[in-house]
Motif scaffolding. Sequence first.
Motif, PDB file in Angstrom:
ATOM      1  N   TRP A  47       0.857  -1.182   0.000  1.00 59.32           N
ATOM      2  CA  TRP A  47       0.000   0.000   0.000  1.00 59.32           C
ATOM      3  C   TRP A  47       0.895   1.234   0.000  1.00 59.32           C
ATOM      4  O   TRP A  47       1.868   1.289   0.744  1.00 59.32           O
ATOM      5  CB  TRP A  47      -0.903   0.024   1.232  1.00 59.32           C
ATOM      6  N   TYR A  48       0.513   2.190  -0.838  1.00 52.62           N
ATOM      7  CA  TYR A  48       1.254   3.435  -0.925  1.00 52.62           C
ATOM      8  C   TYR A  48       0.349   4.594  -0.529  1.00 52.62           C
ATOM      9  O   TYR A  48      -0.859   4.578  -0.757  1.00 52.62           O
ATOM     10  CB  TYR A  48       1.794   3.646  -2.344  1.00 52.62           C
ATOM     11  N   GLN A  49       0.981   5.618   0.030  1.00 53.60           N
ATOM     12  CA  GLN A  49       0.282   6.829   0.467  1.00 53.60           C
ATOM     13  C   GLN A  49       0.852   8.008  -0.312  1.00 53.60           C
ATOM     14  O   GLN A  49       2.078   8.138  -0.454  1.00 53.60           O
ATOM     15  CB  GLN A  49       0.522   7.016   1.974  1.00 53.60           C
ATOM     16  N   GLN A  50      -0.021   8.861  -0.826  1.00 58.62           N
ATOM     17  CA  GLN A  50       0.443  10.006  -1.598  1.00 58.62           C
ATOM     18  C   GLN A  50      -0.225  11.280  -1.098  1.00 58.62           C
ATOM     19  O   GLN A  50      -1.454  11.370  -1.054  1.00 58.62           O
ATOM     20  CB  GLN A  50       0.163   9.816  -3.087  1.00 58.62           C
ATOM     21  N   PHE A  51       0.613  12.260  -0.768  1.00 56.64           N
ATOM     22  CA  PHE A  51       0.131  13.586  -0.406  1.00 56.64           C
ATOM     23  C   PHE A  51       0.220  14.485  -1.638  1.00 56.64           C
ATOM     24  O   PHE A  51       1.052  14.251  -2.525  1.00 56.64           O
ATOM     25  CB  PHE A  51       0.955  14.165   0.740  1.00 56.64           C
ATOM     26  N   PRO A  52      -0.623  15.528  -1.696  1.00 58.87           N
ATOM     27  CA  PRO A  52      -0.601  16.423  -2.859  1.00 58.87           C
ATOM     28  C   PRO A  52       0.798  16.983  -3.115  1.00 58.87           C
ATOM     29  O   PRO A  52       1.481  17.418  -2.184  1.00 58.87           O
ATOM     30  CB  PRO A  52      -1.584  17.517  -2.458  1.00 58.87           C
ATOM     31  N   GLY A  53       1.210  16.937  -4.362  1.00 57.08           N
ATOM     32  CA  GLY A  53       2.509  17.481  -4.738  1.00 57.08           C
ATOM     33  C   GLY A  53       3.693  16.577  -4.441  1.00 57.08           C
ATOM     34  O   GLY A  53       4.841  16.953  -4.677  1.00 57.08           O
ATOM     35  N   LYS A  54       3.403  15.393  -3.940  1.00 59.21           N
ATOM     36  CA  LYS A  54       4.479  14.444  -3.609  1.00 59.21           C
ATOM     37  C   LYS A  54       4.288  13.148  -4.385  1.00 59.21           C
ATOM     38  O   LYS A  54       3.195  12.835  -4.860  1.00 59.21           O
ATOM     39  CB  LYS A  54       4.449  14.123  -2.103  1.00 59.21           C
ATOM     40  N   GLY A  55       5.372  12.385  -4.480  1.00 58.46           N
ATOM     41  CA  GLY A  55       5.240  11.053  -5.048  1.00 58.46           C
ATOM     42  C   GLY A  55       4.705  10.097  -4.001  1.00 58.46           C
ATOM     43  O   GLY A  55       4.753  10.378  -2.800  1.00 58.46           O
ATOM     44  N   PRO A  56       4.179   8.955  -4.437  1.00 60.32           N
ATOM     45  CA  PRO A  56       3.685   7.960  -3.476  1.00 60.32           C
ATOM     46  C   PRO A  56       4.817   7.457  -2.590  1.00 60.32           C
ATOM     47  O   PRO A  56       5.977   7.413  -3.003  1.00 60.32           O
ATOM     48  CB  PRO A  56       3.168   6.832  -4.377  1.00 60.32           C
ATOM     49  N   ALA A  57       4.468   7.059  -1.379  1.00 59.25           N
ATOM     50  CA  ALA A  57       5.453   6.514  -0.435  1.00 59.25           C
ATOM     51  C   ALA A  57       4.900   5.210   0.132  1.00 59.25           C
ATOM     52  O   ALA A  57       3.708   5.124   0.459  1.00 59.25           O
ATOM     53  CB  ALA A  57       5.739   7.502   0.682  1.00 59.25           C
ATOM     54  N   LEU A  58       5.756   4.210   0.224  1.00 59.75           N
ATOM     55  CA  LEU A  58       5.329   2.916   0.764  1.00 59.75           C
ATOM     56  C   LEU A  58       4.872   3.066   2.203  1.00 59.75           C
ATOM     57  O   LEU A  58       5.563   3.638   3.039  1.00 59.75           O
ATOM     58  CB  LEU A  58       6.470   1.904   0.681  1.00 59.75           C
ATOM     59  N   ALA A 111      -5.006  11.844   2.693  1.00 63.50           N
ATOM     60  CA  ALA A 111      -4.107  11.613   1.565  1.00 63.50           C
ATOM     61  C   ALA A 111      -4.819  10.676   0.590  1.00 63.50           C
ATOM     62  O   ALA A 111      -5.953  10.251   0.838  1.00 63.50           O
ATOM     63  CB  ALA A 111      -2.804  10.977   2.043  1.00 63.50           C
ATOM     64  N   THR A 112      -4.143  10.357  -0.490  1.00 67.57           N
ATOM     65  CA  THR A 112      -4.651   9.343  -1.411  1.00 67.57           C
ATOM     66  C   THR A 112      -3.888   8.053  -1.186  1.00 67.57           C
ATOM     67  O   THR A 112      -2.655   8.069  -1.094  1.00 67.57           O
ATOM     68  CB  THR A 112      -4.514   9.793  -2.876  1.00 67.57           C
ATOM     69  N   TYR A 113      -4.612   6.969  -1.079  1.00 65.83           N
ATOM     70  CA  TYR A 113      -4.017   5.664  -0.800  1.00 65.83           C
ATOM     71  C   TYR A 113      -4.182   4.753  -2.018  1.00 65.83           C
ATOM     72  O   TYR A 113      -5.258   4.677  -2.618  1.00 65.83           O
ATOM     73  CB  TYR A 113      -4.671   5.033   0.433  1.00 65.83           C
ATOM     74  N   PHE A 114      -3.109   4.071  -2.348  1.00 66.20           N
ATOM     75  CA  PHE A 114      -3.122   3.154  -3.482  1.00 66.20           C
ATOM     76  C   PHE A 114      -2.731   1.755  -3.024  1.00 66.20           C
ATOM     77  O   PHE A 114      -1.702   1.581  -2.354  1.00 66.20           O
ATOM     78  CB  PHE A 114      -2.107   3.587  -4.554  1.00 66.20           C
ATOM     79  N   CYS A 115      -3.543   0.772  -3.384  1.00 60.31           N
ATOM     80  CA  CYS A 115      -3.075  -0.596  -3.229  1.00 60.31           C
ATOM     81  C   CYS A 115      -2.299  -0.947  -4.487  1.00 60.31           C
ATOM     82  O   CYS A 115      -2.448  -0.294  -5.530  1.00 60.31           O
ATOM     83  CB  CYS A 115      -4.239  -1.562  -3.022  1.00 60.31           C
ATOM     84  N   ALA A 116      -1.452  -1.932  -4.384  1.00 56.58           N
ATOM     85  CA  ALA A 116      -0.646  -2.320  -5.543  1.00 56.58           C
ATOM     86  C   ALA A 116      -0.374  -3.811  -5.510  1.00 56.58           C
ATOM     87  O   ALA A 116      -0.473  -4.466  -4.469  1.00 56.58           O
ATOM     88  CB  ALA A 116       0.668  -1.534  -5.572  1.00 56.58           C
ATOM     89  N   LEU A 117      -0.078  -4.329  -6.680  1.00 53.91           N
ATOM     90  CA  LEU A 117       0.321  -5.718  -6.841  1.00 53.91           C
ATOM     91  C   LEU A 117       1.712  -5.714  -7.442  1.00 53.91           C
ATOM     92  O   LEU A 117       1.985  -4.944  -8.363  1.00 53.91           O
ATOM     93  CB  LEU A 117      -0.626  -6.449  -7.794  1.00 53.91           C
ATOM     94  N   LYS A 118       2.562  -6.554  -6.936  1.00 47.14           N
ATOM     95  CA  LYS A 118       3.908  -6.629  -7.506  1.00 47.14           C
ATOM     96  C   LYS A 118       3.965  -7.807  -8.477  1.00 47.14           C
ATOM     97  O   LYS A 118       3.666  -8.936  -8.119  1.00 47.14           O
ATOM     98  CB  LYS A 118       4.948  -6.816  -6.418  1.00 47.14           C
ATOM     99  N   ARG A 119       4.328  -7.502  -9.710  1.00 44.44           N
ATOM    100  CA  ARG A 119       4.546  -8.546 -10.708  1.00 44.44           C
ATOM    101  C   ARG A 119       5.952  -8.358 -11.250  1.00 44.44           C
ATOM    102  O   ARG A 119       6.230  -7.385 -11.950  1.00 44.44           O
ATOM    103  CB  ARG A 119       3.532  -8.444 -11.840  1.00 44.44           C
ATOM    104  N   GLY A 120       6.821  -9.256 -10.941  1.00 48.17           N
ATOM    105  CA  GLY A 120       8.219  -9.092 -11.339  1.00 48.17           C
ATOM    106  C   GLY A 120       8.780  -7.837 -10.709  1.00 48.17           C
ATOM    107  O   GLY A 120       8.744  -7.669  -9.490  1.00 48.17           O
ATOM    108  N   THR A 121       9.258  -6.946 -11.519  1.00 47.37           N
ATOM    109  CA  THR A 121       9.817  -5.696 -10.999  1.00 47.37           C
ATOM    110  C   THR A 121       8.855  -4.527 -11.170  1.00 47.37           C
ATOM    111  O   THR A 121       9.216  -3.386 -10.918  1.00 47.37           O
ATOM    112  CB  THR A 121      11.142  -5.363 -11.705  1.00 47.37           C
TER     113      THR A 121
END
Lengths: 110, 113
Positions: A35-46, A86-96
């Motif tokens: 899961w990643y968290q993103q604040f306005p004007g920033k890149g996502p952070a784990l 903030a905005t929260y993103f779930c993610a799936l890891k496939r390879g790299t």
Amino acid sequence: QQQVKQSPQSLIVQKGGISIINCAYENTAFDYFPWYQQFPGKGPALLIAIRPDVSEKKEGRFTISFNKSAKQFSLHIMDSQPGDSATYFCALKRGTALIFGKGTTLSVSS
Amino acid sequence: KAGVTQTPRYLIKTRGQQVTLSCSPISGHRSVSWYQQTPGQGLQFLFEYFSETQRNKGNFPGRFSGRQFSNSRSEMNVSTLELGDSALYLCASSLEGTPHTQYFGPGTRLTVL
């Protein structure tokens, strides 16, 4: 083709409440669920990540619950604070590569 | 340690032009990935480089290309820009073996007029 569906799109929670964000995925070729968290004007952070052989992982106020058979995983934020907005993103890891959900905008009202 | 840096932060181009974006990873990180972020499509994986070689590629047209240098710095190029290429382009670096832990830069906001 969207491989991960995230809901809800937006969420408003009172300070001190529990925020819950859900994700569902479509196949099993993934070996990490971050899961990643993103604040306005920033890149996502784990924020937190879980492997598929674990059903739950807790770090502070943040918990991931993982249901492999249902192909679903969720993020719980306990005692939500205005700073969690903030905005929260779930993610799936496939390879790299990471495949992200569309994101959930969380607003915690004080 | 300094974080991932991206230059420029903002860019305005017109249709048909080309653009080059730059990314400097965290010191010691040899894997660099690029993502496109738009309100409609969200975060989409473009490609990943490791040791100057493209290891992984997303589903983007050939107008999107990249490269990595021996110092792990990476550049991304978009040729023949289209209006739909307007987006935030994010670069992320990671240590080998931990691709789920990607450290993102602040992004380059590209506007195509």
